[in-house]
Design a protein around this motif. Sequence first.
Motif, PDB file in Angstrom:
ATOM      1  N   ALA A 114     -75.954  75.882  10.297  1.00  0.00           N
ATOM      2  CA  ALA A 114     -74.762  75.091  10.631  1.00  0.00           C
ATOM      3  C   ALA A 114     -73.498  75.931  10.528  1.00  0.00           C
ATOM      4  O   ALA A 114     -72.560  75.775  11.315  1.00  0.00           O
ATOM      5  CB  ALA A 114     -74.666  73.873   9.716  1.00  0.00           C
ATOM      6  N   CYS A 117     -73.276  78.198  13.730  1.00  0.00           N
ATOM      7  CA  CYS A 117     -73.098  77.591  15.046  1.00  0.00           C
ATOM      8  C   CYS A 117     -71.895  76.654  15.145  1.00  0.00           C
ATOM      9  O   CYS A 117     -71.548  76.212  16.236  1.00  0.00           O
ATOM     10  CB  CYS A 117     -74.359  76.865  15.489  1.00  0.00           C
ATOM     11  SG  CYS A 117     -74.656  75.310  14.647  1.00  0.00           S
ATOM     12  N   HIS A 327     -71.798  78.220  20.618  1.00  0.00           N
ATOM     13  CA  HIS A 327     -71.658  77.439  19.392  1.00  0.00           C
ATOM     14  C   HIS A 327     -71.381  75.987  19.754  1.00  0.00           C
ATOM     15  O   HIS A 327     -71.028  75.661  20.899  1.00  0.00           O
ATOM     16  CB  HIS A 327     -70.525  77.995  18.524  1.00  0.00           C
ATOM     17  CG  HIS A 327     -69.230  78.158  19.272  1.00  0.00           C
ATOM     18  ND1 HIS A 327     -68.356  77.117  19.472  1.00  0.00           N
ATOM     19  CD2 HIS A 327     -68.680  79.227  19.892  1.00  0.00           C
ATOM     20  CE1 HIS A 327     -67.311  77.547  20.169  1.00  0.00           C
ATOM     21  NE2 HIS A 327     -67.490  78.825  20.447  1.00  0.00           N
ATOM     22  N   PRO A 332     -73.072  70.103  13.919  1.00  0.00           N
ATOM     23  CA  PRO A 332     -74.458  69.913  14.375  1.00  0.00           C
ATOM     24  C   PRO A 332     -75.118  68.730  13.690  1.00  0.00           C
ATOM     25  O   PRO A 332     -74.752  68.350  12.579  1.00  0.00           O
ATOM     26  CB  PRO A 332     -75.129  71.232  13.979  1.00  0.00           C
ATOM     27  CG  PRO A 332     -74.294  71.760  12.857  1.00  0.00           C
ATOM     28  CD  PRO A 332     -72.884  71.349  13.174  1.00  0.00           C
ATOM     29  N   SER A 335     -79.549  71.159  10.887  1.00  0.00           N
ATOM     30  CA  SER A 335     -79.414  72.620  10.801  1.00  0.00           C
ATOM     31  C   SER A 335     -80.192  73.179   9.621  1.00  0.00           C
ATOM     32  O   SER A 335     -79.772  74.127   8.996  1.00  0.00           O
ATOM     33  CB  SER A 335     -77.933  72.995  10.653  1.00  0.00           C
ATOM     34  OG  SER A 335     -77.390  72.386   9.492  1.00  0.00           O
ATOM     35  N   CYS A 339     -79.850  75.440  14.426  1.00  0.00           N
ATOM     36  CA  CYS A 339     -78.700  74.606  14.765  1.00  0.00           C
ATOM     37  C   CYS A 339     -79.022  73.737  15.987  1.00  0.00           C
ATOM     38  O   CYS A 339     -79.486  74.241  17.005  1.00  0.00           O
ATOM     39  CB  CYS A 339     -77.497  75.489  15.050  1.00  0.00           C
ATOM     40  SG  CYS A 339     -76.028  74.561  15.494  1.00  0.00           S
TER      41      CYS A 339
END
Length: 357
Positions: A114, A117, A327, A332, A335, A339
Amino acid sequence: MKISLSALLGLAISAHASTIEYTTVTGYFLQDETVTDPSTFDYTAVNFGLINRTYPADKELKHHQSTTQWERFYNQVQKFNEDSPKNIEYKVLFLGRHGNGWHNSAETYYGTPAWNCYWAELNGNSTVTWFDAALTPAGEAQALVAHDFWQKLIEEQKMHTPDNYFVSPLTRTLQTANLTFNGLDLPHGSAAFAPVIKELFREGISIHTCDHRHNKSYIHSIFPHWAIESGFSEEDNLWNGVTAETSAAQDVRSTQALGEVFFGESSKKKSYVSVTSHSGEISSILRVLGHRTFSLSTGAVIPVLVKAEKKEGKATTTSVSWTASAHCTVAPITSVTACVCPSSAAPVTTPLVATGY
């Protein structure tokens, strides 16, 4: 994406120039040995990893039995330089990783997938800021451990301290170097702690905002008495929030940085060099030096004995690859191991924050 290193960094590459070949000289430090586990290595418990042994140059010391391990090691390095031709020199690089930063704590909190991303592309959350992250209290404590260890070796082993100090321009490394070296009771005749801030010793450049440095004016305002290398740009021209360095690109940059450290004025007499940097950049430096992979925990320091040989030859312009990094645009949905962006927020390669600082 491919970009010429000279275009990227404003470096002049001549048609005919010397190149430098680096070699790690093993047999002096535990961190050079394959049996040493980086995950359990504690530099303060093992004398920076210096192996307890005799040296060929010991016989030239009148009272070598009463000299310390670090005194005899320094004498051996000086002897290497005295006996080497002009195109070869030896240096001990003290590679120090910054203490724990707010970005390190945030990655631990959110989890690496997480963080990579989404969260790392922001400047911070409602609690902390990790753009050009500063040290946490734990990181400050780690730097003070290094300070106390240096002082201990100065007092107990009459250790020679660095002749030159170089620091990455990111805030966490500036703070770490200051806490580590400022205020040490240096041996008589030692070089003062007068660091030079060098752009090329910064962390690997990703789309994470922790890799985006403040501008030159800000850096000067927090450490006004420190030297900033010539050609250092006001704004961070290397970070754009879209593309990231590959390992190969970073190694080219690290090679350039090392080339600016070796073979300077009276260089052979300045054989101890401190570089306060980052985990990714130190890993890159070690690759360039031909050293084994050796990961450092936050605040850790390892010395490496390096042989540099200058060779004449035809230099070529080097092209290095950078990659666009996708990204999420919102947090997200999962994760744990990877992700996953919400279906309404497909991955993008545009920055989540403005790039001007």
